[in-house]
Structures are given as structure tokens and as C-alpha cells.
Design a protein around this motif. Sequence first.
Motif, PDB file in Angstrom:
ATOM      1  N   MET A  50      28.334 -26.898 -42.033  1.00  9.81           N
ATOM      2  CA  MET A  50      27.099 -27.389 -41.386  1.00  9.81           C
ATOM      3  C   MET A  50      25.868 -26.653 -41.901  1.00  9.81           C
ATOM      4  N   MET A  53      27.633 -38.348 -39.351  1.00 12.94           N
ATOM      5  CA  MET A  53      27.775 -36.910 -39.595  1.00 12.94           C
ATOM      6  C   MET A  53      28.350 -36.668 -41.000  1.00 12.94           C
ATOM      7  N   LYS A  73      28.977 -36.240 -32.023  1.00 18.12           N
ATOM      8  CA  LYS A  73      29.252 -34.984 -32.723  1.00 18.12           C
ATOM      9  C   LYS A  73      28.122 -33.966 -32.713  1.00 18.12           C
ATOM     10  N   TYR A  74      28.523 -32.718 -32.883  1.00 17.26           N
ATOM     11  CA  TYR A  74      27.642 -31.567 -33.130  1.00 17.26           C
ATOM     12  C   TYR A  74      27.763 -31.215 -34.604  1.00 17.26           C
ATOM     13  N   TRP A  75      26.659 -31.142 -35.326  1.00 17.58           N
ATOM     14  CA  TRP A  75      26.709 -30.707 -36.728  1.00 17.58           C
ATOM     15  C   TRP A  75      25.342 -30.154 -37.084  1.00 17.58           C
ATOM     16  N   SER A 113      32.583 -20.112 -31.120  1.00 12.53           N
ATOM     17  CA  SER A 113      32.597 -21.360 -31.877  1.00 12.53           C
ATOM     18  C   SER A 113      31.878 -22.372 -31.007  1.00 12.53           C
ATOM     19  N   GLY A 114      30.906 -23.073 -31.575  1.00 12.75           N
ATOM     20  CA  GLY A 114      30.079 -23.966 -30.762  1.00 12.75           C
ATOM     21  C   GLY A 114      30.912 -24.894 -29.891  1.00 12.75           C
ATOM     22  N   SER A 115      31.861 -25.569 -30.513  1.00 12.89           N
ATOM     23  CA  SER A 115      32.635 -26.583 -29.786  1.00 12.89           C
ATOM     24  C   SER A 115      33.467 -25.972 -28.658  1.00 12.89           C
ATOM     25  N   ALA A 151      34.971 -34.164 -30.208  1.00 12.43           N
ATOM     26  CA  ALA A 151      33.650 -34.704 -29.901  1.00 12.43           C
ATOM     27  C   ALA A 151      33.642 -36.205 -30.152  1.00 12.43           C
ATOM     28  N   ARG A 158      32.676 -26.576 -24.942  1.00 13.71           N
ATOM     29  CA  ARG A 158      33.098 -27.810 -24.263  1.00 13.71           C
ATOM     30  C   ARG A 158      34.518 -27.707 -23.732  1.00 13.71           C
ATOM     31  N   SER A 170      33.782 -25.076 -40.600  1.00 14.50           N
ATOM     32  CA  SER A 170      32.709 -25.895 -40.049  1.00 14.50           C
ATOM     33  C   SER A 170      31.354 -25.185 -40.127  1.00 14.50           C
ATOM     34  N   THR A 171      31.328 -23.867 -39.915  1.00 13.44           N
ATOM     35  CA  THR A 171      30.027 -23.176 -39.960  1.00 13.44           C
ATOM     36  C   THR A 171      29.427 -23.247 -41.357  1.00 13.44           C
ATOM     37  N   ASP A 185      36.550 -34.835 -37.903  1.00 10.68           N
ATOM     38  CA  ASP A 185      35.773 -33.596 -37.808  1.00 10.68           C
ATOM     39  C   ASP A 185      35.766 -32.878 -39.153  1.00 10.68           C
ATOM     40  N   ALA A 186      35.716 -31.543 -39.126  1.00 10.66           N
ATOM     41  CA  ALA A 186      35.641 -30.806 -40.390  1.00 10.66           C
ATOM     42  C   ALA A 186      37.045 -30.634 -40.975  1.00 10.66           C
ATOM     43  N   SER A 220      39.726 -23.826 -32.937  1.00  9.84           N
ATOM     44  CA  SER A 220      38.780 -22.767 -32.589  1.00  9.84           C
ATOM     45  C   SER A 220      38.186 -23.042 -31.205  1.00  9.84           C
TER      46      SER A 220
HETATM   47  O1  PMV Z   1      32.025 -25.397 -33.263  1.00  9.20           O
HETATM   48  P1  PMV Z   1      32.729 -25.612 -34.507  1.00  9.20           P
HETATM   49  O2  PMV Z   1      32.426 -24.574 -35.518  1.00  9.20           O
HETATM   50  O3  PMV Z   1      34.184 -25.783 -34.220  1.00  9.20           O
HETATM   51  O4  PMV Z   1      32.199 -26.981 -35.142  1.00  9.20           O
HETATM   52  C1  PMV Z   1      32.608 -28.244 -34.699  1.00  9.20           C
HETATM   53  C2  PMV Z   1      32.091 -29.304 -35.587  1.00  9.20           C
HETATM   54  C3  PMV Z   1      32.742 -30.664 -35.425  1.00  9.20           C
HETATM   55  O5  PMV Z   1      34.082 -30.558 -35.002  1.00  9.20           O
HETATM   56  C4  PMV Z   1      32.740 -31.335 -36.784  1.00  9.20           C
HETATM   57  C5  PMV Z   1      31.961 -31.560 -34.481  1.00  9.20           C
HETATM   58  C6  PMV Z   1      32.093 -31.274 -33.001  1.00  9.20           C
HETATM   59  O6  PMV Z   1      31.156 -31.606 -32.282  1.00  9.20           O
HETATM   60  O7  PMV Z   1      33.138 -30.764 -32.563  1.00  9.20           O
END
Ligand code: PMV
Length: 321
Positions: free
Chosen positions: A191, A238, A16-18, A133-135, A13, A138, A187-188, A278-279, A101
Amino acid sequence: MTRATAVAHPNIALAKYWGKRDRALNLPTNGSLSLTLAPFCTTTSVTWGVDTDLARLDGREASGDEARKMFALLDRMAPGRPGVAIETGNNFPTAAGLASSASGFAALVVAAEAAMGGTRSLEELAVFARMGSGSATRSLHGGWVLWPRGERPDGLDSHGVPVAPVDHWDVRMVVAVVKAGRKDTGSTDGMNHTQATSPFFDAWVATAEADLPEAKDAVLARDLERLGTLVERSAMRMHGSMLGADPWLCYFAPGSLLALAAVRALRREGIGAWATMDAGPNVKVLCAAGDAPRVADALREAAERVEVLAPGGPARVTARA
Ligand code: PMV
């Protein structure tokens, strides 16, 4: 029994998403914008219609939690499904802040859809990947990808959307692997903890959402300085929100600070290089393709290993049987 194999690239990202507005569906508190990156990838084979579910990850049986997440996602994609065998592997370190992930769930939904003989589009599959996983939402698409926050409670308007294709802009992401291996706080958990306890969280969300249109404009205009400045700011804000959590959360390792100092030194020398994290402790540096060798040299002193990544393509099926 039918079998399909898919490949997906991780993404990093830039904005970022957090934070989650819905934990069960993985709906974000703010939108994000990413770049899909090659040659790092996950390759996943799915065999549809076996006696019992079985998942193997990088040559070993997946742990309880890892396997549960994968099979729960398949249950959502195909309620009442038969037994499924999953074989997945990464050509880069798993769970070290390198978005394994993201590529993992993207490859899984594409391979599973092909194995079950489905015809859903990448955008439809991106909704399922998001729940893993949110990311991952994308990583369905190549190149530059926006994941909007969305407004709908069911999340159908919150998934990866292409902004510009893989060949839009030839930049590099130089990854300083300062510490490979598994991270302590996923990351979950990270956040959710930040969202629940950090007084800085609301400020983070407000600035992150406000950054998105500018990030998109900078990508479309191929304005590296404007984008890079935003990229570094988004990551630090973030991480700042995490430092404000109670107890505080920090993914930085000593090597991360050395790498960040190297990036600032490069900028003082007139090289356009901007860092994001990131995380996990690894530092990823955005730069022009022509500057990548110089950036990689500068990061080598801080890092165990340095990898140079370039824009990557969409998730895709590579074999079917
Ligand atoms: O979707 P996850 O659980 O992989 O969380 C991603 C969180 C960050 O990598 C820190 C930010 C992002 O937007 O990818």
C-alpha cells in the motif's frame, strides 16, 4: 506470572482499506467495512512476567520482524512491562491473503490485556490492534464491522465499530485457496508503494470513501446483490490502483483469474456470487448460505482447496490462570 488465552477470527473487507494517512499509527486514507469469519481463528496465549521476551508462531520461534511487531505493540499497551512469552497459532495458512495478521493482532491484544489484569474495552483494545495491523482493528468485533477513517491525528476515532452482530445475516464467504504459502509483498509495503507511485491512488481513495455508506446500508438491508456488486467493485478498484503503481504491483496468480471467471459464470447461471481479493492470490466469494455448496463446487476446479466460512463472533478470552 499470569497467563491468558484468547481466540480471534480473521475478517475479510467487503469495502477495502488500502493506504495510510499515518504510517506509524496505521491510520487509513479511507474507511472500510468487513465481515468477521469463522471457523478460521488464531489462538494466542500470553504469559506475563517471564525473564525474557519469547514469541512462538505455529510451533516455531517467530522471525525477527514478526516478534518485533508483537512486542512493540505490547510496549504501547503497557510501557515498562515485564518480559512476556507469546504462543500463537492459526488453524489456517499464515500470510497468504487470508487475514492472519488481523486475527493474530486481535487475539494478541485481548490475551495480553487479560494476562496483565487490565480492564480496557474491546473498542479501546481495537485502537491498539490497529497499530499492529490495520485490519486487526476490525477483528475485535464479531459480524459486520466498520473501521472509519477518523479525523483525529491521534487515531482515537479510527478503530473497528460493530455495525451488525454475527447473527444479523446468514451469508457465506467461500475461499478459493489458489496458492497457499507466504506472499512476496506484504500489505504495508504494497500500500505504501501504491500510494507513493500510482496516479490512480487518489481516485481509489475517493471512490472507496464514497462506497462506505452504501456498503453499510446494503448490510443493514440484507441486500446481497447490492452489497455483492459493491464488494467486487471495491476489490477490483483497489487492485487497479496497484496495477498503476511504478513498478506495477499485482497479487493475482493464474488460479485467481480462473476463480474469478468461475464466479462470473455462476452469475450468468443466476447464482448470486461476488468475488473479493486482498494482498494475496486467494479469491473469496460472498454468497447466500444456501448457494455455498454450488459456489464451492464451481471454485474447486480453480483452487488447491476450498473453505466455506460463516460469520464469526468477537475476539474473546478463553482461559485465564
Ligand atoms: O491491515 P493489513 O496490513 O492487514 O492490510 C489489509 C489490506 C487488505 O486486506 C488488502 C484490505 C483490507 O481492508 O483488509
